[in-house]
Design a protein around this motif. Sequence first.
Motif, short mmCIF file in Angstrom:
data_model
loop_
_atom_site.label_atom_id
_atom_site.label_comp_id
_atom_site.label_asym_id
_atom_site.label_seq_id
_atom_site.Cartn_x
_atom_site.Cartn_y
_atom_site.Cartn_z
N THR A 184 0.83 -1.20 0.00
CA THR A 184 0.00 0.00 0.00
C THR A 184 0.87 1.25 0.00
OG1 THR A 184 -1.80 -1.15 1.16
CG2 THR A 184 -1.79 1.26 1.25
N CYS A 185 1.94 1.23 0.80
CA CYS A 185 2.87 2.37 0.85
C CYS A 185 3.53 2.60 -0.50
CB CYS A 185 3.94 2.14 1.92
SG CYS A 185 3.34 2.17 3.61
N CYS A 239 3.91 5.39 -5.86
CA CYS A 239 3.74 5.35 -7.32
C CYS A 239 2.78 6.42 -7.78
CB CYS A 239 3.22 3.98 -7.75
SG CYS A 239 4.41 2.64 -7.58
N SER A 240 1.71 6.62 -7.02
CA SER A 240 0.73 7.66 -7.35
C SER A 240 1.36 9.04 -7.29
CB SER A 240 -0.45 7.57 -6.38
OG SER A 240 -1.36 8.61 -6.61
N ASP A 241 2.12 9.29 -6.22
CA ASP A 241 2.75 10.61 -6.05
C ASP A 241 3.79 10.89 -7.13
OD1 ASP A 241 1.20 10.87 -3.79
OD2 ASP A 241 2.79 10.25 -2.41
N MET A 242 4.50 9.83 -7.56
CA MET A 242 5.60 10.00 -8.52
C MET A 242 5.17 9.77 -9.96
SD MET A 242 8.44 7.82 -6.42
CE MET A 242 9.72 8.05 -7.67
N GLY A 243 3.98 9.21 -10.16
CA GLY A 243 3.57 8.85 -11.51
C GLY A 243 4.38 7.70 -12.07
N ASN A 244 4.77 6.78 -11.18
CA ASN A 244 5.62 5.64 -11.56
C ASN A 244 4.74 4.49 -12.03
OD1 ASN A 244 7.35 3.38 -11.61
ND2 ASN A 244 8.68 4.27 -10.05
N LEU A 245 4.41 4.48 -13.32
CA LEU A 245 3.49 3.48 -13.86
C LEU A 245 4.08 2.08 -13.86
CD1 LEU A 245 0.82 2.77 -15.22
CD2 LEU A 245 1.84 3.42 -17.42
N GLY A 246 5.39 1.97 -14.17
CA GLY A 246 6.03 0.66 -14.25
C GLY A 246 5.93 -0.12 -12.95
N THR A 247 6.29 0.51 -11.85
CA THR A 247 6.22 -0.14 -10.55
C THR A 247 4.78 -0.43 -10.17
OG1 THR A 247 8.23 1.02 -9.87
CG2 THR A 247 6.93 0.01 -8.13
N CYS A 248 3.88 0.47 -10.52
CA CYS A 248 2.45 0.28 -10.23
C CYS A 248 1.94 -0.99 -10.91
CB CYS A 248 1.67 1.50 -10.70
SG CYS A 248 -0.07 1.46 -10.25
N GLU A 249 2.30 -1.18 -12.18
CA GLU A 249 1.88 -2.37 -12.92
C GLU A 249 2.51 -3.64 -12.34
OE1 GLU A 249 1.10 -0.54 -17.38
OE2 GLU A 249 3.13 -1.16 -16.81
N GLU A 250 3.76 -3.51 -11.91
CA GLU A 250 4.46 -4.65 -11.30
C GLU A 250 3.75 -5.11 -10.02
OE1 GLU A 250 8.85 -5.49 -9.29
OE2 GLU A 250 8.66 -3.96 -10.86
N ILE A 251 3.36 -4.15 -9.19
CA ILE A 251 2.66 -4.48 -7.95
C ILE A 251 1.27 -5.02 -8.24
CG2 ILE A 251 1.69 -3.50 -5.82
CD1 ILE A 251 4.10 -1.67 -5.71
N ILE A 294 -6.46 -2.42 -0.42
CA ILE A 294 -5.36 -2.39 -1.38
C ILE A 294 -5.88 -2.01 -2.76
CG2 ILE A 294 -3.60 -3.77 -2.54
CD1 ILE A 294 -3.23 -5.35 -0.08
N SER A 295 -7.03 -2.55 -3.14
CA SER A 295 -7.59 -2.25 -4.46
C SER A 295 -7.89 -0.77 -4.61
CB SER A 295 -8.87 -3.07 -4.68
OG SER A 295 -8.58 -4.45 -4.71
N ALA A 296 -8.41 -0.16 -3.54
CA ALA A 296 -8.69 1.29 -3.58
C ALA A 296 -7.40 2.08 -3.78
CB ALA A 296 -9.39 1.72 -2.29
N THR A 297 -6.33 1.64 -3.12
CA THR A 297 -5.03 2.31 -3.28
C THR A 297 -4.49 2.10 -4.68
OG1 THR A 297 -4.60 1.82 -0.94
CG2 THR A 297 -2.75 2.62 -2.25
N LEU A 298 -4.70 0.91 -5.24
CA LEU A 298 -4.26 0.62 -6.61
C LEU A 298 -5.00 1.49 -7.61
CD1 LEU A 298 -2.58 -1.13 -8.54
CD2 LEU A 298 -4.41 -2.83 -8.48
N HIS A 337 -6.29 4.40 -6.97
CA HIS A 337 -5.74 5.75 -6.76
C HIS A 337 -4.38 5.89 -7.43
CE1 HIS A 337 -4.81 9.51 -4.70
NE2 HIS A 337 -3.68 8.97 -4.29
N ALA A 338 -3.55 4.84 -7.34
CA ALA A 338 -2.21 4.88 -7.94
C ALA A 338 -2.28 4.98 -9.46
CB ALA A 338 -1.42 3.63 -7.53
N TYR A 339 -3.14 4.20 -10.07
CA TYR A 339 -3.31 4.28 -11.52
C TYR A 339 -3.82 5.67 -11.92
CZ TYR A 339 -2.37 -0.54 -12.98
OH TYR A 339 -1.77 -1.73 -13.29
N GLY A 340 -4.71 6.23 -11.11
CA GLY A 340 -5.19 7.58 -11.37
C GLY A 340 -4.07 8.59 -11.31
N GLY A 341 -3.17 8.43 -10.32
CA GLY A 341 -2.03 9.32 -10.19
C GLY A 341 -1.05 9.18 -11.35
N CYS A 342 -1.07 8.02 -12.00
CA CYS A 342 -0.21 7.78 -13.17
C CYS A 342 -0.92 8.12 -14.48
CB CYS A 342 0.24 6.32 -13.20
SG CYS A 342 1.27 5.82 -11.80
N ALA A 343 -2.09 8.77 -14.37
CA ALA A 343 -2.89 9.17 -15.54
C ALA A 343 -3.30 7.99 -16.39
CB ALA A 343 -2.12 10.20 -16.38
N CYS A 344 -3.62 6.86 -15.75
CA CYS A 344 -4.07 5.66 -16.46
C CYS A 344 -5.44 5.25 -15.92
CB CYS A 344 -3.07 4.52 -16.28
SG CYS A 344 -1.54 4.76 -17.19
#
Length: 394
Positions: free
Chosen positions: A180-181, A186-198, A213-217, A219-226
């Motif tokens: 989750t951390c 990933c959301s804050d940095m826009g790190n799509l690669g790591t987001c997809e890996e997780i 976890i799904s809610a955070t995921l 949110h992370a994809y949203g932060g990566c503009a996906c």
Amino acid sequence: VSMYGKFGAIKDAENVLTAMTRRDVVSWTSMLSACVEQNQGEKGLHYYMKMLEDGADADELTFIATLQACSALTDRQEVYGQSSKEISLEIAEALKVDFHKKGFAFDIIIANTLMSVYGKCRAVSEAEEVFAKLACPDIVTWSVMFSVYADSGLGDKTVSLYKHIQKFHREITVNDTALTCVLQACSDMGNLGTCEEIHFILTSENYDQTLSISATLIHAYGGCACMLDAQYVFDHLHTPDIVAWTSCCAGHAEAGNFLSLAQLLVSSVMFGVHPDEVMFSSVLVVCSHSGLIDVGLQCFVTMTKDYNTCPNTKHYAILLDLLGRSGRFGMVENILKRMPIVADFSLWLGLLGACGRHANLELAEQVFDKALTLQPEEATAYVMMSNIYAQYHN
């Protein structure tokens, strides 16, 4: 003492402790733990001092409870007029000396608890020092270190720590807290690669239906503009909760896609999840920070007219912040006149900041007067108004 503590009857627990003719380390630790359970950190630390004065020797459980009391203290803004984090850090350092003297320097549970306190105090280097000295950190240790970085907004270090584990410690199974951390980073940095890996790991480990976890995921994809990926995760949840709905709505709002947002809000009602105040607050905040004025206004109207949700002070504060950031002060004044609730100090302070950004001296003076009627001794408003005058005259 322990029983009274679990029932929240701290006064009764204190009476039992005081009535005892002889108190040992178990008695004192029970009292300490009772205070911690009721989030009374200051009182817990008081009993640690009383225990030392009574001549009892602290053991492992005592130090854990005392550090937890220290951690609870950080939840307060101030203690005796000082920053609670500064005081907690000083106390944690003193406790560290105490348990080093008792031979608990490398106790893994104490070390994990100390790192957690350091994290709450934003003392990242101190937490890293404890972490580096542990010969065999356990999964809790790694998770605490992830939390320390995440709570301090150090997304790059969060991701680096995850990469380090993947490369050098493949035997360690990163738990949901750590993942989750990393997703938040990933959301804050826009790190799509790591987001997809997780995302792949979550699916492999059957975590993909764990709602938190799904809610955070999402949110992370949203932060990566996906948002296509975010929507995919949401659509494959068996029973999405209000947090998942909120994350997905906020993502579409940030992408400026009001049509998808509106469809999602309608769908939530069809699925028996009525959009609540928190969901609308989340969407409005995203609109404000992203400068999505029209989307934010439409969302506010939708909330009041279509979902019969009465806006509270927070909703109005966000809406006024949205309009103030864009310099639409005519609309701001109109809303202030028609607002059915009493504005609080934070609302006036936020509006004062908007006036400063757009050099609107006339409205700033009115807002400043309103703020002073609520908190006349708060220095922030004076500083902000002084800066506005300086900016206007220059």
